[in-house]
Write an enzyme that holds these catalytic residues in place. Sequence first.
Site, PDB file in Angstrom:
ATOM      1  N   GLY A 269       0.845  -1.192   0.000  1.00 21.52           N
ATOM      2  CA  GLY A 269       0.000   0.000   0.000  1.00 21.52           C
ATOM      3  C   GLY A 269       0.878   1.240   0.000  1.00 21.52           C
TER       4      GLY A 269
ATOM      5  N   CYS B 204      -9.459  20.699  19.091  1.00 18.01           N
ATOM      6  CA  CYS B 204      -9.340  20.788  20.547  1.00 18.01           C
ATOM      7  C   CYS B 204      -8.801  19.486  21.134  1.00 18.01           C
ATOM      8  CB  CYS B 204     -10.694  21.138  21.137  1.00 18.01           C
ATOM      9  SG  CYS B 204     -11.359  22.608  20.355  1.00 18.01           S
TER      10      CYS B 204
END
Length: 433
Positions: A289, A356
């Site tokens: 991959g 966040c």
Amino acid sequence: MHYFRFSGSQLHCEDVAVADLVEKYGTPLYVYSQRTVAEHFQKLDQALAPLDHLICFAMKANSNLSVMRTLANLGSGFDVVSAGELERVIAAGGDPKKCVFAGVAKTEKEIEYALRRGIYSFNVESEPEIVRINEVARRLKKRAPIAVRINPNVEAHTHAKITTGTYENKFGIAFEQVEAIYERASKLKHIWLRGVQMHIGSQLTSVEPFEQAVKKVLPLVAKLKAKYNLEFFSPGGGLGIIYNPALASGDPAWWKSAAAKDILTPDTYAARLLPLLQPLGLRILMEPGRFIVGNAGILVTRVEYVKRTGKKNFVIVDAAMNDLIRPAFYDAYHEIVPLAKKKGAPVSSDVVGGICESGDYFCKDRPLPRVGEGDYLALLSAGAYGFAMASNYNARPLAAEVLVKGNRHALARRRQAVKAIWADETVAPWLKQ
Ligand SMILES: *Cc1c(COP(=O)(O)O)cnc(C)c1O
């Protein structure tokens, strides 16, 4: 080797200035070099040429239709890990008959879909899975081609989250149990024992673990071949790429340097593995991959703010861990360069996104050219497990993707519309009054 280079002071993808792409398509933006994808596939294909072989691109690394079509056009097969990926292969113009289906959790529905599409082989990961595949095949009056994924219990010396070939991992069937499982599977009428497979991990940068694992399983593979007339053996994927220095490795001269000597290339791989594999007389499959697409993509992002605290220089950008999670997830290194070369002394910097989470960073305390609001940065070697792992966390739309070939470029995926993020959601009727 790849085709992201500075030409003059400007970073280019092949013959296109990345700054021009940013102007046209905005940021965050994934940019892929078609030539890089194609050359990586071809290099591997040529290295394996002495053998009857099939490369099945592990599409979980990058499943963009344009990237997949590039590979399908070159004759590549695909390693899929879900029915959704197999549908994607078909949507991209790939051939299901060149597909292998891996993964530990194949559902009945997925098995049925893959059987109807006539895939090349199921790479099975447990005995109950074989029983289930046999059942589905019986119902469809078919014989299902399978290969057992051997877990050779070999240490791949890579990051813990991408090691797969030891008994600490959930993958494959323990080496010692494999022979008995083939014996039992051979009694199932709707199972066709077509091959043997293994995969020891990802981002392997030396050939030794491959060699060690292949040497360990070879006698068993030869025995199984003789007994069950197997057709193929797959030593798996996992060839690593250069993340550092990613930019230098795009320069042909760099490959002659001392630093390049220890890099795992298709030629090194072939030189060490072909002599082991050839005498088997089996078809050889490979499922790479990252090797094919890793260096073929970059993520481009805009500097929104530079924030200096007592200790740190934070470069805050418009891409974040939802676009590229590898640094947060695997402690991965991505080389970061401005799209336009900068003069002056480097500044120790943290490049961070706006999410966040303290884990939302691309690098820490790294000497980088001084940049300011409105500059653009490229995160290199982001073509594998980049966009493919992106999410909508913080209601951030998925980035756009562009494919470049020579001096041409085309949108390979448009930027997601914000409303598309919640398009499948509904408010429960009793909340509406
Ligand atoms: C992820 C995976 C691959 C591809 O790994 P790369 O490191 O990207 O080459 C190949 N085979 C299996 C079974 C995998 O899970």
